[in-house]
Design a protein around this motif. Structure first.
Motif, PDB file in Angstrom:
ATOM      1  N   ARG A  13      92.802  64.423  27.599  1.00  0.00           N
ATOM      2  CA  ARG A  13      94.112  63.956  27.990  1.00  0.00           C
ATOM      3  C   ARG A  13      94.928  63.282  27.014  1.00  0.00           C
ATOM      4  NH1 ARG A  13      89.998  62.512  31.843  1.00  0.00           N
ATOM      5  NH2 ARG A  13      89.881  60.443  31.360  1.00  0.00           N
ATOM      6  N   LYS A  14      94.261  62.668  26.106  1.00  0.00           N
ATOM      7  CA  LYS A  14      94.925  62.154  25.050  1.00  0.00           C
ATOM      8  C   LYS A  14      95.848  62.974  24.179  1.00  0.00           C
ATOM      9  CE  LYS A  14      93.895  57.789  25.815  1.00  0.00           C
ATOM     10  NZ  LYS A  14      94.684  56.442  26.147  1.00  0.00           N
ATOM     11  N   ARG A  15      95.215  64.204  23.844  1.00  0.00           N
ATOM     12  CA  ARG A  15      95.981  65.257  23.106  1.00  0.00           C
ATOM     13  C   ARG A  15      97.010  65.722  23.996  1.00  0.00           C
ATOM     14  NH1 ARG A  15      91.549  67.868  21.660  1.00  0.00           N
ATOM     15  NH2 ARG A  15      91.374  67.227  19.434  1.00  0.00           N
ATOM     16  N   PRO A  56      99.669  61.959  24.120  1.00  0.00           N
ATOM     17  CA  PRO A  56      99.366  60.650  23.238  1.00  0.00           C
ATOM     18  C   PRO A  56     100.031  59.365  23.568  1.00  0.00           C
ATOM     19  CG  PRO A  56     100.425  62.331  22.109  1.00  0.00           C
ATOM     20  CD  PRO A  56     100.367  62.980  23.544  1.00  0.00           C
ATOM     21  N   ALA A  57      99.513  58.483  23.134  1.00  0.00           N
ATOM     22  CA  ALA A  57      99.991  56.950  23.274  1.00  0.00           C
ATOM     23  C   ALA A  57      99.670  56.061  22.173  1.00  0.00           C
ATOM     24  CB  ALA A  57      99.270  56.399  24.812  1.00  0.00           C
ATOM     25  N   SER A 110      94.510  58.071  20.201  1.00  0.00           N
ATOM     26  CA  SER A 110      95.233  58.981  20.075  1.00  0.00           C
ATOM     27  C   SER A 110      95.670  58.940  18.611  1.00  0.00           C
ATOM     28  CB  SER A 110      96.715  58.611  20.786  1.00  0.00           C
ATOM     29  OG  SER A 110      96.535  58.607  22.323  1.00  0.00           O
ATOM     30  N   ALA A 111      95.519  57.783  17.941  1.00  0.00           N
ATOM     31  CA  ALA A 111      95.690  58.008  16.405  1.00  0.00           C
ATOM     32  C   ALA A 111      94.666  58.689  15.705  1.00  0.00           C
ATOM     33  CB  ALA A 111      95.801  56.471  15.969  1.00  0.00           C
ATOM     34  N   LEU A 112      93.406  58.568  16.328  1.00  0.00           N
ATOM     35  CA  LEU A 112      92.447  59.249  15.603  1.00  0.00           C
ATOM     36  C   LEU A 112      92.615  60.793  15.660  1.00  0.00           C
ATOM     37  CD1 LEU A 112      89.145  57.040  16.501  1.00  0.00           C
ATOM     38  CD2 LEU A 112      90.433  57.262  14.148  1.00  0.00           C
ATOM     39  N   ILE A 113      93.158  61.195  16.783  1.00  0.00           N
ATOM     40  CA  ILE A 113      93.386  62.700  17.138  1.00  0.00           C
ATOM     41  C   ILE A 113      94.211  63.151  16.149  1.00  0.00           C
ATOM     42  CG2 ILE A 113      94.240  64.290  18.944  1.00  0.00           C
ATOM     43  CD1 ILE A 113      93.313  62.577  21.000  1.00  0.00           C
ATOM     44  N   ALA A 114      95.330  62.188  15.978  1.00  0.00           N
ATOM     45  CA  ALA A 114      96.481  62.585  15.029  1.00  0.00           C
ATOM     46  C   ALA A 114      96.384  62.379  13.461  1.00  0.00           C
ATOM     47  CB  ALA A 114      97.810  62.069  15.329  1.00  0.00           C
TER      48      ALA A 114
END
Length: 393
Positions: free
Chosen positions: A193-195, A198-199, A204-208
């Protein structure tokens, strides 16, 4: 030692006499945990500090009794985090995550932590009594880490239940594979869901996150979210509970701290030393024979380093079993030592300092609602804290 350590509720309620005997008679001693794992338990401060930085003790081969049980029972990727790796993998993972835990980033959280604490305090006003673990200690850190990571607060009951099972795995409790599988499924869905949307949160920051082209892979991302959620509330919850239990059984220190809140930071460090919220560091495995305190641990053995025992070593601390509010030279090991030193230590300190300042100001007459010996402590050799702390407000 002619008798092995008996991991009974009596031990969990007060392990200090056993650790004192171990430090004196058998500072490096093999014990069988209730879950069936045999570990060599290290209890003296100097030996523990050396073991925490010894490259011959590998995290990869023995990533802790809980993590090892998870891996063998469920083949889950929840063990691919900072605490399960040696350099260079550990160095890479810590570099990717540490940017979120700078002193500046943590200090920016202060107003929100104060706001959350004030709301919890307000909910207690007008009541005659409370159960401090459930009514305050667990909710402050769990709300902070949920907001930091971007986890819906309404999901806290689920992952609290799963983490409670997982951290008590060393006590031989049931349900570990099921809790691990449920937690993994939850995190995979949350990351998806975060991917997609993103928020401005840490997950979200770790994903990016990128660092010179490097990034966390899917298992590393899931495992890191698991570690941050678990450690982000379990340790601070017990720090707050342990500290209040200590104050409520030390009336003079309690009075001094109420009258002089500037002593709260020093008090937090003494709470950490006297009743470490982490009883033992996650286990390591000896890649070759290693010797501490004149005892050689064979290659391939699992090694457990007792932070709780080390921080009451009379060879290192004066009056080690006493709560000394203005203790100097308080170089405790509650957050570990070396490359695995707790990444979240600044956040835990911030939350604890706010918690004790607020609780003491709001409820200066707080006292235990039961006799001290009636407080029941949690089981498991990883986490140390009361299961419940009934108080009169």
């Amino acid at each position: 030692m002619t008798t092995p350590v008996q991991f009974t509720q009596e031990f969990w309620n007060n392990p200090h006499p056993v650790y004192a005997r171990l430090r004196q008679e058998a500072p490096v001693h093999p014990v069988m945990l209730p879950n069936g794992f045999e570990v060599w338990l290290v209890t003296r401060y100097a030996d523990c500090k050396a073991a925490l930085t010894d490259p011959r003790l590998s995290k990869r081969q023995g990533a802790g009794d809980n993590a090892r049980q998870l891996r063998t029972s469920t083949s889950t990727p929840l063990t691919k985090h900072l605490l399960a790796y040696d350099p260079p993998d550990h160095t890479r993972l810590r570099r990717l995550v540490s940017k979120a835990f700078t002193a500046r980033r943590i200090e920016e959280l202060r107003p929100r932590v104060e706001e959350l604490s004030a709301a919890l305090i307000e909910a207690l006003r007008g009541r005659d009594d409370a159960e401090l673990v459930e009514d305050y200690a667990v909710h402050l850190p769990i709300q902070v880490i949920c907001e930091l990571l971007g986890v819906p607060i309404e999901d806290q009951a689920d992952f609290r239940r799963w983490t409670s099972v997982l951290v008590s795995a060393s006590a031989g409790g049931p349900g570990v594979p099921e809790a691990a599988a449920a937690f993994l499924e939850y995190l995979l869905g949350l990351i998806e869901r975060k991917r997609a949307a993103p928020a401005g949160d840490l997950l979200s920051a770790l994903i990016a996150t990128r660092d010179e082209g490097d990034r966390l892979n899917e298992d590393e991302l899931t495992s890191m979210a698991f570690l941050l959620l678990l450690a982000g509330h379990e340790t601070t919850m017990n720090l707050i509970s342990n500290g209040m239990h200590t104050l409520l059984t030390h009336p003079e220190a309690h009075r001094r701290l109420r009258e002089d809140p500037s002593l709260v930071p020093a008090a937090v460090e003494e709470f950490l030393r006297l009743e470490s919220p982490v009883e033992t560091a996650t286990t390591r495995t000896a890649t070759e024979p290693v010797t501490y305190g004149g005892v050689t641990i064979p290659a391939g053995s699992m090694v457990a380093i007792s932070l709780l025992a080390a921080d009451r070593d009379p060879e290192r601390f004066r009056e080690p079993g006493e709560f000394v509010l203005d203790r100097g030279d308080n170089q405790h090991l509650a957050f570990g030592h070396g490359i695995h030193y707790c990444l979240g230590a600044p956040l835990a300190r911030l939350e604890a300092q706010i918690a004790f300042t607020d609780l003491l100001a709001a409820f200066p007459g707080m006292r235990l609602a039961v006799a001290p010996q009636e407080v029941v402590w949690r089981t498991g050799i990883l986490i140390h804290g009361p299961a419940a702390l009934p108080v009169t407000l």
